[in-house]
Design a protein around this motif. Structure first.
Motif, PDB file in Angstrom:
ATOM      1  N   UNK A 123      -4.396   2.039   0.890  1.00  0.00           N
ATOM      2  CA  UNK A 123      -4.718   0.694   1.360  1.00  0.00           C
ATOM      3  C   UNK A 123      -4.423  -0.345   0.277  1.00  0.00           C
ATOM      4  N   UNK A 124      -4.817  -0.058  -0.957  1.00  0.00           N
ATOM      5  CA  UNK A 124      -4.677  -1.051  -2.028  1.00  0.00           C
ATOM      6  C   UNK A 124      -3.275  -1.121  -2.612  1.00  0.00           C
ATOM      7  N   UNK A 125      -2.565   0.014  -2.670  1.00  0.00           N
ATOM      8  CA  UNK A 125      -1.263   0.055  -3.335  1.00  0.00           C
ATOM      9  C   UNK A 125      -0.117   0.513  -2.428  1.00  0.00           C
ATOM     10  N   UNK A 126      -0.428   0.908  -1.205  1.00  0.00           N
ATOM     11  CA  UNK A 126       0.610   1.405  -0.327  1.00  0.00           C
ATOM     12  C   UNK A 126       1.035   2.813  -0.693  1.00  0.00           C
ATOM     13  N   UNK A 127       1.957   3.340   0.112  1.00  0.00           N
ATOM     14  CA  UNK A 127       2.465   4.694  -0.102  1.00  0.00           C
ATOM     15  C   UNK A 127       3.546   4.669  -1.178  1.00  0.00           C
ATOM     16  N   UNK A 128       3.483   5.619  -2.085  1.00  0.00           N
ATOM     17  CA  UNK A 128       4.480   5.743  -3.155  1.00  0.00           C
ATOM     18  C   UNK A 128       5.811   6.170  -2.531  1.00  0.00           C
ATOM     19  N   UNK A 129       6.797   5.267  -2.512  1.00  0.00           N
ATOM     20  CA  UNK A 129       8.078   5.558  -1.858  1.00  0.00           C
ATOM     21  C   UNK A 129       8.821   6.685  -2.557  1.00  0.00           C
ATOM     22  N   UNK A 130       8.714   6.768  -3.887  1.00  0.00           N
ATOM     23  CA  UNK A 130       9.429   7.820  -4.617  1.00  0.00           C
ATOM     24  C   UNK A 130       8.829   9.183  -4.301  1.00  0.00           C
ATOM     25  N   UNK A 474       0.316  -8.780  -2.232  1.00  0.00           N
ATOM     26  CA  UNK A 474      -0.658  -9.032  -1.172  1.00  0.00           C
ATOM     27  C   UNK A 474       0.010  -9.811  -0.040  1.00  0.00           C
ATOM     28  N   UNK A 475      -0.514  -9.650   1.172  1.00  0.00           N
ATOM     29  CA  UNK A 475       0.143 -10.258   2.336  1.00  0.00           C
ATOM     30  C   UNK A 475       0.229 -11.776   2.236  1.00  0.00           C
ATOM     31  N   UNK A 591      17.460  -0.816  11.256  1.00  0.00           N
ATOM     32  CA  UNK A 591      16.387  -0.171  11.993  1.00  0.00           C
ATOM     33  C   UNK A 591      15.090  -0.451  11.256  1.00  0.00           C
ATOM     34  N   UNK A 592      14.168  -1.056  11.952  1.00  0.00           N
ATOM     35  CA  UNK A 592      12.903  -1.410  11.327  1.00  0.00           C
ATOM     36  C   UNK A 592      11.820  -0.523  11.908  1.00  0.00           C
ATOM     37  N   UNK A 593      11.176   0.245  11.046  1.00  0.00           N
ATOM     38  CA  UNK A 593      10.137   1.162  11.503  1.00  0.00           C
ATOM     39  C   UNK A 593       8.808   0.447  11.648  1.00  0.00           C
ATOM     40  N   UNK A 594       7.962   0.971  12.491  1.00  0.00           N
ATOM     41  CA  UNK A 594       6.581   0.489  12.575  1.00  0.00           C
ATOM     42  C   UNK A 594       5.892   0.876  11.293  1.00  0.00           C
ATOM     43  N   UNK A 595       5.475  -0.141  10.530  1.00  0.00           N
ATOM     44  CA  UNK A 595       4.940   0.120   9.193  1.00  0.00           C
ATOM     45  C   UNK A 595       3.425   0.292   9.195  1.00  0.00           C
ATOM     46  N   UNK A 596       2.814   0.431  10.362  1.00  0.00           N
ATOM     47  CA  UNK A 596       1.357   0.547  10.406  1.00  0.00           C
ATOM     48  C   UNK A 596       0.872   1.764   9.667  1.00  0.00           C
ATOM     49  N   UNK A 597      -0.229   1.621   9.053  1.00  0.00           N
ATOM     50  CA  UNK A 597      -0.830   2.741   8.343  1.00  0.00           C
ATOM     51  C   UNK A 597      -2.110   3.127   9.055  1.00  0.00           C
TER      52      UNK A 597
END
Length: 597
Positions: A123-130, A474-475, A591-597
């Motif tokens: 929630x605070x930092x998002x998913x680590x893409x690497x 932040x958003x 292509x844009x994915x649904x980014x909902x967590x």
């Protein structure tokens, strides 16, 4: 025992016949890399060297065949330390010498914080893409390019020395009082060593680093926010009680953990610290060499006299060529003679920007091309800080520069103009056969995008940005950045004109983006053709330990016929994701994915 390996193995510089394998061990030892091929078992060895009580080895593996991939093990004092045998289900680590022909695939990105991979930190930092990408490859997912990259390029802020996590602060608090300067920021080499352990210690990342060759360059947070923004900033830092220790530890640890592995075998043989290490090892072949004094003296000199050492480097990419530029330590900050690169570094870059390559890639942690309004705003602020609106407003310009991070290439106008002239000469075929494209690869700004310079002849010139890997804005700040990208254009142009800042030689426009979530960029070079994708991770079904790979964008940027002035317009793009599109792309698939967590 497996615990003898603190970090690594990291597969670093690889060419068609050799590879460098870097490790950190828990004690002085002999480190071996062993693999079997059709010629039987082969072993390469190196003794560890010590820096401030920590132990490292870089094993040079040679005699490899181009394109051949072979599994390997790492041994510490002849005991297998890697694979670790800790129950993690990862494929064998492999080394693959660079093939002589075929497409080149490059992953790149910047800005990665090191916090746990759980619900709270997602929630605070998002998913680590690497990490998400590493797990996807482990499980047989290849991503949008259909195969793994040949190289990982990390463009800065792999560690945050000035914005530490709770785990890092616990380590610091066990050593010193957090109420004393520099507080929760890093103070010395031991703290940098722990910071790297936290950054690179995750099992999935260790496995990824063990088979995917990596190159790196620092940015400001590797040392401190706004590092080398201006003379005033330097004076403020040097007036503190802790800055000298920070910069010596920061540059010294950077050489050990990041820069040493950037170098080819030939380049290492000319590196002054490596030469000193070999000299000491030859004098004491059966003991671990303590390199602490040499590393500290080297780092102190590199900071005091930037021309004493070059952090920039080059790397071949098949028929293409990569130039990695230090846009932090090599700055010249004197008022009236400010430059992103000092005179010697600029001459070096001038020598590297040549034609004769299929594509020329220029990697710099700071984007060379910001949105044009922001570029004008930075150029105006530089002029104000230099007295363009009178001496009484110099302090205002400096305050804005530091508070708003107005310190990219646009804030070094003469440097920007000089590099654009160099690139124009390359793109127009005045420095050898014009490449198909000149690509700037960058990070830093915590959002990703693509821009293109408006040219009607010669090579295409594009900027590809990937940031962050894991440190999202932040958003509310995303809205500010997106709004400023548009609102700043007329304002920045007007302000720059009022300070008599000349217009930049180039005009450029947005091609795709911005994207604000955590991303890793994937670039494929196949002859004249370019393809770029941005991937991230998202959580499905509450499986926080196993994020799923998502494709945020997939762009195919074909090279047009020579002399072509127009390219077909796009049939459709997802609204709100791709902006500023003009007829400079032959094909774009978004292509844009649904980014909902």
């Amino acid at each position: 025992m497996p615990g003898d390996l603190v970090l690594g193995p990291l597969l670093r510089h690889v060419d068609s016949s050799s590879a460098a394998v870097w490790v950190q061990t828990s004690r002085a030892a002999e480190v071996s890399v062993r693999h079997d091929d059709e010629d039987g078992e082969r072993v390469w060895r190196a003794r560890t060297f010590g820096v401030h009580g920590h132990h490292y080895a870089l094993v040079e593996v040679d005699g490899l065949r181009p394109g051949e991939r072979t599994a390997y093990q790492v041994l510490v004092d002849d005991e297998v330390a890697w694979p670790s045998g800790d129950g993690e289900d990862f494929p064998p680590s492999t080394v693959r010498a660079t093939p002589e022909e075929g497409p080149v695939r490059l992953a790149f990105g910047s800005c990665r914080t090191s916090v746990p991979h759980d619900a709270v930190h997602h929630v605070s930092h998002g998913v680590d893409a690497l990490r998400a990408y590493a797990l996807a490859v482990r499980d047989g997912e290849k991503g949008p390019l259909g195969t793994e990259p040949d190289l990982l390029l990390l463009l800065g802020d792999q560690v945050y020395a000035d914005s530490t996590t709770p785990a890092m602060q616990d380590f610091i608090a066990a050593r010193r009082d957090l109420d004393e300067d520099p507080g929760p920021e890093l103070a010395d080499y031991d703290e940098y060593a722990e910071l790297y352990r936290l950054a690179w210690g995750d099992p999935a990342l260790r496995w990824l680093f063990s088979w995917l060759p990596s190159l790196m360059i620092f940015d400001d947070h590797d040392v401190r926010d706004d590092w080398n923004t201006s003379v005033r900033w330097r004076e403020e830092m040097e007036a503190t009680s802790w800055w000298h220790g920070r910069i010596v530890a920061g540059l010294g640890s950077y050489w050990v953990y990041q820069h040493l592995g950037n170098l080819s075998r030939r380049e290492r043989a000319a590196d002054p610290l490596w030469v000193e290490l070999l000299r000491r090892q030859e004098a004491s072949p059966h003991e671990e060499v303590d390199l602490t004094d040499a590393v500290d003296a080297f780092a102190e000199l590199a900071d005091r006299e930037p021309t004493s050492y070059r952090w920039s480097y080059t790397h071949p990419l098949g028929r293409s060529h990569l130039v990695v530029v230090d846009s932090r330590a090599a700055r010249q900050l004197e008022p009236g003679d400010r430059s992103m690169l000092d005179h010697e570094e600029m001459r070096w870059l001038d020598d590297q920007l040549t034609g004769g390559h299929e594509h020329l890639l220029v990697a710099t942690s700071l984007p060379f091309l910001l949105p044009r309004g922001l570029h004008h705003l930075e150029a105006w602020d530089e002029a104000v800080a230099e007295g363009g609106w009178g001496r009484r407003l110099v302090g205002v310009g400096e305050w804005l520069r530091q508070e708003l991070d107005l310190e990219h290439w646009g804030a070094f106008s003469r440097s920007f103009d000089r590099v654009t002239r160099m690139v124009d000469e390359v793109a127009d075929g005045e420095r050898g056969a014009a490449p198909c494209s000149v690509l700037f690869l960058s990070g830093d700004v915590h959002h990703s995008y693509v821009t293109e310079v408006e040219r009607t002849t010669g090579s295409r010139v594009l900027q590809l940005v990937c940031s962050p890997i894991r440190n999202p804005l932040p958003r509310v700040m995303r809205a500010v950045v997106a709004g400023m990208s548009h609102a700043a254009r007329p304002l920045g142009t007007l302000l720059a004109s009022s300070a008599q800042v000349p217009d930049p030689r180039w005009r450029w426009h947005g091609v795709a983006g911005p994207w604000f979530d955590n991303n890793l960029a994937l670039l494929e070079i196949d002859g004249e053709d370019l393809r770029a994708a941005w991937v991230g991770g998202r959580i499905l079904g509450g499986e926080h330990d196993r994020p799923r790979l998502t494709t945020v964008a997939d762009l195919s940027l074909d090279v047009p016929p020579v002399g072509s002035e127009h390219r077909p317009a796009l049939a459709h793009v997802h609204p709100g994701v791709v902006g500023g599109l003009r007829g400079r792309v032959l094909r774009l698939r978004e292509r844009v994915a649904d980014r909902g967590r």
